[in-house]
Write a protein that holds these residues in place. Sequence first.
Motif, PDB file in Angstrom:
ATOM      1  N   GLU B 331      56.981  -3.136  33.085  1.00 36.35           N
ATOM      2  CA  GLU B 331      56.048  -2.220  32.282  1.00 36.35           C
ATOM      3  C   GLU B 331      55.634  -1.029  33.641  1.00 36.35           C
ATOM      4  OE1 GLU B 331      51.734  -3.915  32.964  1.00 36.35           O
ATOM      5  OE2 GLU B 331      52.735  -5.203  32.157  1.00 36.35           O
ATOM      6  N   THR B 332      55.888  -0.001  33.127  1.00 34.05           N
ATOM      7  CA  THR B 332      55.352   1.106  34.536  1.00 34.05           C
ATOM      8  C   THR B 332      54.467   2.022  33.435  1.00 34.05           C
ATOM      9  OG1 THR B 332      57.518   2.187  33.727  1.00 34.05           O
ATOM     10  CG2 THR B 332      57.378   1.031  36.091  1.00 34.05           C
ATOM     11  N   THR B 333      53.493   2.244  33.954  1.00 35.84           N
ATOM     12  CA  THR B 333      52.713   3.286  33.362  1.00 35.84           C
ATOM     13  C   THR B 333      52.989   4.705  34.048  1.00 35.84           C
ATOM     14  OG1 THR B 333      50.872   1.647  33.808  1.00 35.84           O
ATOM     15  CG2 THR B 333      50.083   4.032  33.340  1.00 35.84           C
ATOM     16  N   GLU B 334      53.071   5.713  32.897  1.00 32.00           N
ATOM     17  CA  GLU B 334      53.380   6.922  33.385  1.00 32.00           C
ATOM     18  C   GLU B 334      52.243   7.390  34.170  1.00 32.00           C
ATOM     19  OE1 GLU B 334      54.560   9.846  30.237  1.00 32.00           O
ATOM     20  OE2 GLU B 334      54.888   7.971  28.929  1.00 32.00           O
ATOM     21  N   VAL B 335      52.470   8.292  35.136  1.00 32.20           N
ATOM     22  CA  VAL B 335      51.627   8.797  35.865  1.00 32.20           C
ATOM     23  C   VAL B 335      50.767   9.495  35.446  1.00 32.20           C
ATOM     24  CG1 VAL B 335      51.321  10.033  38.026  1.00 32.20           C
ATOM     25  CG2 VAL B 335      53.449   8.500  37.911  1.00 32.20           C
ATOM     26  N   THR B 336      51.232  10.363  34.437  1.00 31.50           N
ATOM     27  CA  THR B 336      50.243  11.311  33.549  1.00 31.50           C
ATOM     28  C   THR B 336      49.349  10.659  32.851  1.00 31.50           C
ATOM     29  OG1 THR B 336      52.143  11.460  31.979  1.00 31.50           O
ATOM     30  CG2 THR B 336      51.855  13.464  33.413  1.00 31.50           C
ATOM     31  N   THR B 337      49.685   9.559  32.124  1.00 32.76           N
ATOM     32  CA  THR B 337      48.755   8.695  31.294  1.00 32.76           C
ATOM     33  C   THR B 337      47.681   8.312  32.489  1.00 32.76           C
ATOM     34  OG1 THR B 337      50.617   7.974  29.952  1.00 32.76           O
ATOM     35  CG2 THR B 337      48.506   6.827  29.829  1.00 32.76           C
ATOM     36  N   ALA B 338      48.079   7.703  33.617  1.00 32.20           N
ATOM     37  CA  ALA B 338      47.105   7.053  34.463  1.00 32.20           C
ATOM     38  C   ALA B 338      46.223   8.009  34.939  1.00 32.20           C
ATOM     39  CB  ALA B 338      47.858   6.561  35.655  1.00 32.20           C
ATOM     40  N   ALA B 339      46.639   9.451  35.128  1.00 27.38           N
ATOM     41  CA  ALA B 339      45.824  10.644  35.446  1.00 27.38           C
ATOM     42  C   ALA B 339      44.839  10.941  34.500  1.00 27.38           C
ATOM     43  CB  ALA B 339      46.557  11.781  36.053  1.00 27.38           C
ATOM     44  N   ALA B 340      45.309  11.046  33.153  1.00 29.04           N
ATOM     45  CA  ALA B 340      44.451  11.431  32.201  1.00 29.04           C
ATOM     46  C   ALA B 340      43.382  10.291  31.934  1.00 29.04           C
ATOM     47  CB  ALA B 340      45.272  11.410  30.853  1.00 29.04           C
TER      48      ALA B 340
END
Lengths: 195, 585
Positions: B331-340
């Motif tokens: 599982e890798t969280t997209e950086v963009t999702t984490a930032a949002a």
Amino acid sequence: MKKIDFILTGVGGQGTILASNVLTEVGLALGYDVKKAEVLGMSQRGGTVESHVRWGEKVYSPLIEQGEVDYLLGFEMLEAGRWPLYIKKGAMAIVNRYRIPPPAVNLGKAKYPREEEVESLLKTAAGRVLWIDAMKIAGDLGNPAVVGVILLGVLSLQVGGALDTWLEVVKRLVPAKYQELNEKAFLTGREIVAA
Amino acid sequence: MKKLMTGNEAIAYGAYLAGVRVGAAYPGTPSTEIMESFAKYPGVSSEWAPNEKVALDVGTGAAYAGTRALVAMKHVGVNVAADSLFYGVYTGLKGGLVIVTADDPDMHSSQNEQDNRNYARFAKLPMLEPADSEEAKQFVGLALDMSEKFDTPVMLRSVTRLSHSSSPVEMSAAAPPPLPAEPPLYDRNIPKYVMVPAYARQRHPVIEERLKKLAAYADSSPLNRLEPGNGSLGIIAAGVAYQYAREVFPEATFLKLGMVYPLPAKLIREFAARVQTILVVEELDPFFEEQIRLMGIDVRGKDVFPVTGELTPGLVRRYAAEAGLLEETDETTEVTTAAALAALPIRPPMLCPGCGHRGLFHVLREAGVVVLGDIGCYTLGAAPPLSALHTCGCMGASIGVAHGVARAGVKDRTVAVIGDSTFFHSGIHPLINVLYNNSSVTTIITDNSVTAMTGHQQHPGTGITLQGQQTKAVQLEKFVRSIGYEKVDVCDPYDMDNLAEVLTGHLKSEQPSVIIAARPCVLHIREKNKPPFVDPDECTDCGTCLELGCPPLMQEEDHVSIDPLLCNGCGICMQVCPVGAIIRE
């Protein structure tokens, strides 16, 4: 017996506790092992509320892991938007189209996310986002307190289980004088999705 | 038949089934519902004590008299009760005594996250820790049996995730044991119960001997169990941490500890011989880990998991994977999702609409005073935009700290702020101290006539007991006058002009003084007045009302509005609006 994990989230005072109690009792009535965990925060009203409800053959942890949630039930848009990492790929989010701005937004120091932004966040994992105007429907039924039971009606069609079981638990857990109203709210919730 | 119960409800049910007749507690998250639930059973006495120490003395007295007793508190409550905890271990008792400590890893509603398993080792008494509601029910009965068999109080540890989670509990058809036909005589035994040095010296070796017997009991007790698995990994865990580990390591061999002190040394050695690697999964302190290492057994524990915060199954998986004990998950969280997600506005707890504390803190902020604070809803006066409370350490600290600040001398004017329930808990002694040592501290008692923070519990000032009986209410004003305070005023914090004037008078005075800011909690008395509204044509959008931090006040395009659903109609915002744009029909 397949495990089903639910997260219910909203703002204190919105009725998430009653809804998560109903959902846990329904699981037990349907023959599952169940667990429920709640974080209520410090404030009686106005803070974030989250409930984890788990159904399964045997449930160990009361808390759900990231990427495991089968159904997210959002009572408020911003609070729903916080959970994409917990939603299982392709699972479903059912969200009340209703905003309660947090203090920073009221003070003009932050922006409340737009509906498209919340939807796109949820869609990073969720296969389907069902937007429900539950607050409006509750208002039409004459009591904003039944939002949670409307959302449970929507959820019940997705999850399955005998209608009688759901209704029995709803009626058992609400005050006697509101039984009829809540039954109506639950059935209205089922009709929205069927329509 | 099975019934859903929270851990707290199950503890109360277990106590009832085991014949507990006397219960006492002071409310504190996450322990509060234990005594509330226990109070509903027939034939029991269940009380709110003014504080945890009094609660424990009450429980100890009941146990001395031969009755089974239950005392419950949150983790920091044990600090308050610690003196009583230690003497009870020395004297022992006649009836069983269970002391519940409900710890709060991650501080969901606490000022610290101390690990109260340490109290078991410190005070030298046994401690049990259940992992779900069914165990919570059973362990209370086992703890009472153990208490009587070994002549010691027994602690039962819960954590937020046990106390506030629900799981099925098997209902018992059997009734609790009946009361004796006649009340027994009090068992007088001076050397056992009078802890003067000569007798206490005789008792200490008894405790050490008792601990050895308890350790031997732990080795054979069904409270600790070995769960065979496949493979070389062995896990030692208790409580909810066991549940998380069970989920993450379905194949491992487990030593599930129900008795967390003293540890079963023989069983742990046997376990160590069966597996290659031992992983201790525990929240907060390395309590098991250090003791097991002292046995000469190598384990992994806090090199894998943090000492801070609570665990979750997700965190157990992540840390175990990082330590090479599990396959890395993909599982890798997209950086963009984490930032949002990080950009989403937070929703911190805040004072409720209609709360009288809001009026008080507005006045205090305007007065520019330093506020030495305490524990309760009013601690939220520290949150922006009010930002008008400057210290909060523990129950009852405010007045003593204010006196210390006064002694040290600062240019600022200072006041102590303490709630009514907190005042009865531990504010009385420091209030006496201010008089005795003669400083000019002004103490403001925020009297909302209930213990609000923990969910509206009665207290000595309300005139109602936990079991709903009418009783004498301690009158705050009469009380503070009776101990010698001469400058005392009672104000309504809704009336901010008057409160500000009274405050100014107190700050100018050289006398020690008390202001009682009295306004019942609106959630408790369910009071709601007609909401005012903002005339958008009059509103200059100056933002003054928004500085009250009241949830229904919302910034619109070029004016402020009030959500009538959220508004409680207290009218505080009407008083602060400089142009009179907030009106009520």
